[in-house]
Every structure is written in C-alpha cells, then in structure tokens.
Write an enzyme that holds these catalytic residues in place. Structure first.
Site, mmCIF file in Angstrom:
data_model
loop_
_atom_site.group_PDB
_atom_site.id
_atom_site.type_symbol
_atom_site.label_atom_id
_atom_site.label_comp_id
_atom_site.label_asym_id
_atom_site.label_seq_id
_atom_site.Cartn_x
_atom_site.Cartn_y
_atom_site.Cartn_z
ATOM 1 N N SER A 123 -29.458 -82.694 -64.066
ATOM 2 C CA SER A 123 -29.834 -83.445 -65.261
ATOM 3 C C SER A 123 -29.212 -84.838 -65.324
ATOM 4 O O SER A 123 -28.824 -85.320 -66.394
ATOM 5 C CB SER A 123 -29.503 -82.646 -66.530
ATOM 6 O OG SER A 123 -30.264 -81.446 -66.567
ATOM 7 N N GLY A 173 -32.326 -79.263 -64.098
ATOM 8 C CA GLY A 173 -33.602 -79.219 -64.804
ATOM 9 C C GLY A 173 -33.500 -78.720 -66.235
ATOM 10 O O GLY A 173 -34.506 -78.394 -66.854
ATOM 11 N N ASN A 200 -34.613 -86.262 -55.309
ATOM 12 C CA ASN A 200 -35.209 -85.024 -54.800
ATOM 13 C C ASN A 200 -36.491 -84.776 -55.583
ATOM 14 O O ASN A 200 -36.445 -84.340 -56.735
ATOM 15 C CB ASN A 200 -34.199 -83.878 -54.990
ATOM 16 C CG ASN A 200 -34.783 -82.519 -54.647
ATOM 17 O OD1 ASN A 200 -35.856 -82.421 -54.075
ATOM 18 N ND2 ASN A 200 -34.059 -81.462 -55.008
ATOM 19 N N LYS A 220 -38.716 -82.623 -55.138
ATOM 20 C CA LYS A 220 -39.103 -81.201 -55.198
ATOM 21 C C LYS A 220 -40.603 -81.053 -54.884
ATOM 22 O O LYS A 220 -41.132 -81.820 -54.096
ATOM 23 C CB LYS A 220 -38.709 -80.593 -56.540
ATOM 24 C CG LYS A 220 -37.221 -80.838 -56.843
ATOM 25 C CD LYS A 220 -36.688 -80.049 -57.992
ATOM 26 C CE LYS A 220 -35.199 -80.380 -58.181
ATOM 27 N NZ LYS A 220 -34.581 -79.620 -59.252
ATOM 28 N N HIS A 232 -30.227 -76.144 -51.215
ATOM 29 C CA HIS A 232 -30.438 -76.395 -52.651
ATOM 30 C C HIS A 232 -30.493 -75.058 -53.396
ATOM 31 O O HIS A 232 -31.003 -74.062 -52.860
ATOM 32 C CB HIS A 232 -31.741 -77.174 -52.846
ATOM 33 C CG HIS A 232 -31.898 -77.675 -54.240
ATOM 34 N ND1 HIS A 232 -32.358 -76.871 -55.250
ATOM 35 C CD2 HIS A 232 -31.626 -78.866 -54.802
ATOM 36 C CE1 HIS A 232 -32.371 -77.563 -56.380
ATOM 37 N NE2 HIS A 232 -31.934 -78.783 -56.133
#
Ligand code: PGA
Length: 253
Positions: free
Chosen positions: A211, A172, A9, A11, A96
């Site tokens: 993560s 993240g 992903n 982003k 998400h």
C-alpha cells in the site's frame, strides 16, 4: 549504501495497448534520476517485449514477476531466466506473497529461483513478509528471519540481490505499515544480512512494499534501512507512480 529503487509490480494487469500507454506516460514524466536511484517496471510476461521497446534508452529497467529455476525443457507453462533476459529483463521479482499464497511457492523454491537468477545474470528482488495472524501472534521476526535465511542459503555475493519486505496484511489493503513498523523489520533484516555478509550487507537494498502511495512514501523512504519501494496498485497510474519517484528523489539516500 546503494541508491534507492522504486519498482512497479503491475501484477496481472494491462493488455499490450494499456501497458505501452502506461510505460510511455512514465517515460515521458520521469525526472532525472541518473546517479540518484533506479526505476523498474515489472509487467506481465506477455508485454515484456512491448514495454522493453518503450523504455529503451530511458533510465527505467525491466523486471519479470516470476521465473522458473530450470534452464529449459519439458516444463509446460514455465519461463526460464535466460528467456527473460532475452526479453530485456534486468531484474526478477521472486517469492512474492501472492505466489506463495496462490501457487504454493516455498522458501526452498524461492532459494532455487534466487540462485538461478544470479547464475544467469538476472538480479533477483526477493520478497518476504508476515501475515496478519503472524504479526498478531508476535512472530513477525521469527517468520521473516526464516524467509530471509532460507531464500539466501548458499548465496555468498549479495551485490545483485535486492530484498523486499512486504507485510502480507499491507498488500493491496490500503493499510500500509507505519514508517516505525517498517523500519523495525528492515533493521532486523539488515542485522541478519550483517551476520551473514558483514560490511557488504550495508549495500543491500531493502525495499518496502504494501500500500505504498505518493502520500505515505515520503516518510517511509526517509527511514535509515528503507531503500525504496515495491509498488502494486499505485504503479498502475503514471501520476501516482511518478509521485512516489518524486518522494524518493526528495527524501531517499
Ligand atoms: P500494493 O502491492 O502496493 O498494491 O499493496 C504491493 C505488492 O504486492 O508488491
């Protein structure tokens, strides 16, 4: 059990030149995964076509990071599932936690989007997960249970649906769920699916996200109910993303 999936992903990252360069590196470094698992890239809308050109003929599939649930019309700024299929997408990430947090997406909206994907032949990757506060309060299963059931309301065939469990506190942050913590929730989700879909539930992939790195994924993918990863930060560098794919090949079922 369905083969594992590793999805990147991206982003809101990468210009066209950056996206094309990254996709080229991933195609060049991709080991032989045929019959073993699936690799998916989810770039921004603006580079879907460019990335699709790069991955054409490889074992990599394309995903969007979102869709809108109407077919067409006066919805300025939105993108329909049919447009995304047209751009080369096979999958769409739905619900998400960043969409839920910054764009106020609800479980009801996630359900509409999931159903719309299936109606047009796009495969949804439906994201669920609890916040730090919810975990601290001991309501992880309550929260995730509601998210899963509401997302899947009215859906009878799960053959094209993937679930991604992404604890919000792990996204993240560099603080991934331990394999034990993740497997506990994955097993809980599997039980919900079993209640709803009986034997067919065993073929639904449940990805872990939050993560994930090449360093921690080997242990995660070895767990019984963890069938792959939805990767954010570590998907933005070909080396770390390819490392995660290698762990899936080594330890995935
Ligand atoms: P992360 O993001 O790997 O950077 O934690 C995962 C995700 O949001 O899908």
């Amino acid at each position: 059990m369905a083969a594992w999936m590793v999805a990147g992903n991206w982003k809101m990252n990468n210009t066209t030149a950056e996206a094309v360069a990254l996709a080229k590196e991933i195609v060049a470094g991709l080991p032989d995964i045929a019959g073993r698992g699936e690799v998916v890239l989810a770039p921004s809308f603006t580079v879907l076509g460019s990335v699709h050109d790069v991955i054409r003929g490889s074992n990599i599939a394309l995903a969007s990071q979102n869709i809108f649930f109407e077919d067409k019309g006066a919805y300025t700024g939105e993108i329909s599932p049919a447009m995304l299929k047209d751009a080369g997408c096979t999958y769409a990430i739905i619900g998400h936690s960043e969409r839920r947090k910054y764009f106020h997406e609800t479980d009801e909206g996630v359900n509409l989007k999931t159903k719309k994907c299936l109606a047009v032949g796009l495969k949804p990757i439906v994201c669920v997960g609890e916040t730090d506060e919810e975990r601290e309060a001991g309501i992880t299963e309550f929260v995730v249970g509601i998210q899963v059931k509401k997302a899947l309301a009215g859906i009878t065939d799960m053959a094209d649906v993937t679930i991604a469990y992404e604890p919000v506190w792990a996204i993240g942050t560099g603080k991934n769920a331990t394999p034990g913590q993740a497997e506990e929730v994955h097993g809980f989700i599997r039980n919900i699916l079993r209640d709803l879909y009986k034997e067919a539930s065993l073929n639904v992939r449940i990805l872990y996200g939050g993560s994930v790195t090449a360093e921690n994924f080997g242990e995660l993918i070895a767990m019984k109910n963890i069938n792959g990863a939805l990767v954010g930060g570590a998907s933005l560098k070909s080396g770390s993303f390819l490392g995660i794919i290698s762990r899936a090949l080594e330890n995935g079922q």
